[in-house]
Design a protein around this motif. Structure first.
Motif, mmCIF file in Angstrom:
data_model
loop_
_atom_site.group_PDB
_atom_site.id
_atom_site.type_symbol
_atom_site.label_atom_id
_atom_site.label_comp_id
_atom_site.label_asym_id
_atom_site.label_seq_id
_atom_site.Cartn_x
_atom_site.Cartn_y
_atom_site.Cartn_z
ATOM 1 N N LEU A 21 0.832 -1.203 0.000
ATOM 2 C CA LEU A 21 0.000 0.000 0.000
ATOM 3 C C LEU A 21 0.868 1.255 0.000
ATOM 4 O O LEU A 21 0.540 2.248 -0.662
ATOM 5 C CB LEU A 21 -0.929 0.014 1.223
ATOM 6 N N ILE A 22 1.966 1.205 0.736
ATOM 7 C CA ILE A 22 2.867 2.359 0.814
ATOM 8 C C ILE A 22 3.687 2.490 -0.466
ATOM 9 O O ILE A 22 3.778 3.574 -1.058
ATOM 10 C CB ILE A 22 3.795 2.244 2.036
ATOM 11 N N CYS A 23 4.273 1.383 -0.903
ATOM 12 C CA CYS A 23 5.170 1.436 -2.060
ATOM 13 C C CYS A 23 4.444 1.850 -3.335
ATOM 14 O O CYS A 23 5.038 2.501 -4.208
ATOM 15 C CB CYS A 23 5.841 0.075 -2.271
ATOM 16 N N GLU A 57 8.645 -0.442 10.413
ATOM 17 C CA GLU A 57 9.500 0.619 10.941
ATOM 18 C C GLU A 57 10.971 0.249 10.714
ATOM 19 O O GLU A 57 11.787 1.113 10.346
ATOM 20 C CB GLU A 57 9.227 0.826 12.425
ATOM 21 N N LYS A 58 11.298 -1.019 10.901
ATOM 22 C CA LYS A 58 12.663 -1.492 10.644
ATOM 23 C C LYS A 58 13.032 -1.335 9.174
ATOM 24 O O LYS A 58 14.201 -1.116 8.835
ATOM 25 C CB LYS A 58 12.774 -2.956 11.068
ATOM 26 N N ARG A 59 12.017 -1.402 8.300
ATOM 27 C CA ARG A 59 12.250 -1.268 6.858
ATOM 28 C C ARG A 59 12.111 0.182 6.380
ATOM 29 O O ARG A 59 12.054 0.433 5.180
ATOM 30 C CB ARG A 59 11.274 -2.180 6.092
ATOM 31 N N HIS A 60 11.977 1.097 7.321
ATOM 32 C CA HIS A 60 11.994 2.539 7.021
ATOM 33 C C HIS A 60 10.748 3.028 6.274
ATOM 34 O O HIS A 60 10.785 4.098 5.660
ATOM 35 C CB HIS A 60 13.244 2.908 6.210
ATOM 36 N N SER A 82 19.388 10.633 1.089
ATOM 37 C CA SER A 82 20.097 9.663 1.930
ATOM 38 C C SER A 82 19.969 8.255 1.364
ATOM 39 O O SER A 82 20.942 7.480 1.326
ATOM 40 C CB SER A 82 19.550 9.700 3.358
ATOM 41 N N LEU A 83 18.763 7.912 0.932
ATOM 42 C CA LEU A 83 18.518 6.579 0.379
ATOM 43 C C LEU A 83 19.378 6.316 -0.850
ATOM 44 O O LEU A 83 20.074 5.293 -0.933
ATOM 45 C CB LEU A 83 17.035 6.422 0.030
ATOM 46 N N TYR A 84 19.348 7.244 -1.802
ATOM 47 C CA TYR A 84 20.078 7.003 -3.047
ATOM 48 C C TYR A 84 21.588 7.064 -2.856
ATOM 49 O O TYR A 84 22.339 6.378 -3.563
ATOM 50 C CB TYR A 84 19.614 7.982 -4.136
ATOM 51 N N GLU A 85 22.034 7.846 -1.898
ATOM 52 C CA GLU A 85 23.464 7.877 -1.616
ATOM 53 C C GLU A 85 23.949 6.517 -1.123
ATOM 54 O O GLU A 85 25.004 6.020 -1.558
ATOM 55 C CB GLU A 85 23.761 8.951 -0.562
ATOM 56 N N VAL A 86 23.176 5.901 -0.229
ATOM 57 C CA VAL A 86 23.566 4.589 0.294
ATOM 58 C C VAL A 86 23.408 3.500 -0.768
ATOM 59 O O VAL A 86 24.288 2.639 -0.927
ATOM 60 C CB VAL A 86 22.731 4.248 1.550
ATOM 61 N N ILE A 153 20.581 -3.957 2.738
ATOM 62 C CA ILE A 153 19.804 -3.796 1.511
ATOM 63 C C ILE A 153 18.404 -4.369 1.677
ATOM 64 O O ILE A 153 17.423 -3.821 1.160
ATOM 65 C CB ILE A 153 20.536 -4.463 0.328
ATOM 66 N N LYS A 154 18.295 -5.465 2.426
ATOM 67 C CA LYS A 154 16.978 -6.071 2.662
ATOM 68 C C LYS A 154 16.025 -5.059 3.308
ATOM 69 O O LYS A 154 14.850 -4.983 2.964
ATOM 70 C CB LYS A 154 17.127 -7.306 3.558
ATOM 71 N N ASP A 155 16.541 -4.260 4.237
ATOM 72 C CA ASP A 155 15.705 -3.271 4.914
ATOM 73 C C ASP A 155 15.517 -2.005 4.081
ATOM 74 O O ASP A 155 14.515 -1.302 4.226
ATOM 75 C CB ASP A 155 16.314 -2.906 6.272
ATOM 76 N N LEU A 156 16.473 -1.708 3.205
ATOM 77 C CA LEU A 156 16.362 -0.518 2.366
ATOM 78 C C LEU A 156 15.505 -0.756 1.122
ATOM 79 O O LEU A 156 14.962 0.187 0.547
ATOM 80 C CB LEU A 156 17.753 -0.064 1.915
ATOM 81 N N TRP A 157 15.386 -2.028 0.733
ATOM 82 C CA TRP A 157 14.767 -2.334 -0.550
ATOM 83 C C TRP A 157 13.323 -1.825 -0.688
ATOM 84 O O TRP A 157 12.955 -1.310 -1.751
ATOM 85 C CB TRP A 157 14.840 -3.834 -0.817
ATOM 86 N N PRO A 158 12.475 -1.950 0.348
ATOM 87 C CA PRO A 158 11.110 -1.422 0.197
ATOM 88 C C PRO A 158 11.089 0.070 -0.106
ATOM 89 O O PRO A 158 10.261 0.538 -0.911
ATOM 90 C CB PRO A 158 10.462 -1.731 1.554
#
Length: 230
Positions: A21-23, A57-60, A82-86, A153-158
């Motif tokens: 729903l968020i993505c 929340e862990k997945r930001h 910040s997201l794209y830099e990482v 990456i698993k947590d950043l991916w969403p």
């Protein structure tokens, strides 16, 4: 014998539903997520929704604010940059390994994904185009060979998927063509074992998509206070 795959828990299923729903923009940046309404909508307990929100929340994707509730993480300038830099750092790191170590089956998989994306572009199937683009990026991550990078990456991916949807949803034909051109160029750089060329392509792509997302969120006021059940 097929490998054992445990079934997703109810909490994980709830988290995945809210994540989608968020993505895909059905829950907007800064919007409050009402646990009662969501539990009723999904026909699950409040506890399952609450645990799902803790995972997100862990997945930001969610901020849980004491005594106020859960809110969709805001897509603002700081968050997106910040997201794209990482992501750029991680993708360039794994891209270097891929150019050194790729096998023939890796190249065949990348070529197949690129061909499928071209077909989606011709048919105007944006969601399938996005899914294949994500699958293409994930294919290179198998070469990370680093526990901490893979877990991060698993947590950043969403969030990456969420931002990619924003970029593609408001993209014109040229943006999608540029995306395909970046992929074609990256495949050629990998084939040639050209690390520096691949890194330059990945950096350019990350910067371009970051700018696209920022351009949209600067033009779109944050939506708050909407009911998650609406």
């Amino acid at each position: 014998m097929k490998p054992f795959k445990p079934r997703e828990t109810l909490t994980e299923q709830v988290a995945q539903h809210i994540e989608n729903l968020i993505c895909f923009g059905q829950l907007r940046s800064g919007e409050r997520i009402f646990e009662n309404a969501m539990a009723k909508q999904l026909n699950v307990s409040h506890g399952s929704v609450r645990e799902g929100l803790l995972l997100l929340e862990k997945r930001h994707l969610v901020r849980n604010v004491p005594r106020k509730g859960a809110f969709v993480t805001e897509l603002n300038d700081y968050f997106v940059r910040s997201l794209y830099e990482v992501l750029e750092l991680y993708l360039c790191h794994t891209g270097r390994k891929l150019t050194r170590q790729w096998q023939q089956e890796d190249m065949e998989a990348l070529e197949s994904l690129h061909a499928s994306m071209e077909d989606c572009y011709r048919r105007g199937d944006l969601l399938a185009f996005l899914d294949l683009g994500i699958e293409y990026t994930q294919a290179s991550l198998t070469y990370a060979d680093n526990y901490f990078i893979l877990e991060a990456i698993k947590d950043l991916w969403p969030s990456a998927k969420r931002c990619a949807f924003v970029a593609f949803q408001h993209a014109n034909q040229q943006v999608l063509e540029d995306n395909l051109a970046h992929m074609r160029a990256s495949i050629e750089a990998i084939k040639a074992h050209d690390e520096e060329r691949l890194v330059a392509i990945l950096k350019g792509y990350a910067e371009q998509q970051c700018k696209q997302v920022l351009a949209f969120i600067d033009a779109e006021p944050t939506k708050t206070g909407r009911n998650a059940a609406s």
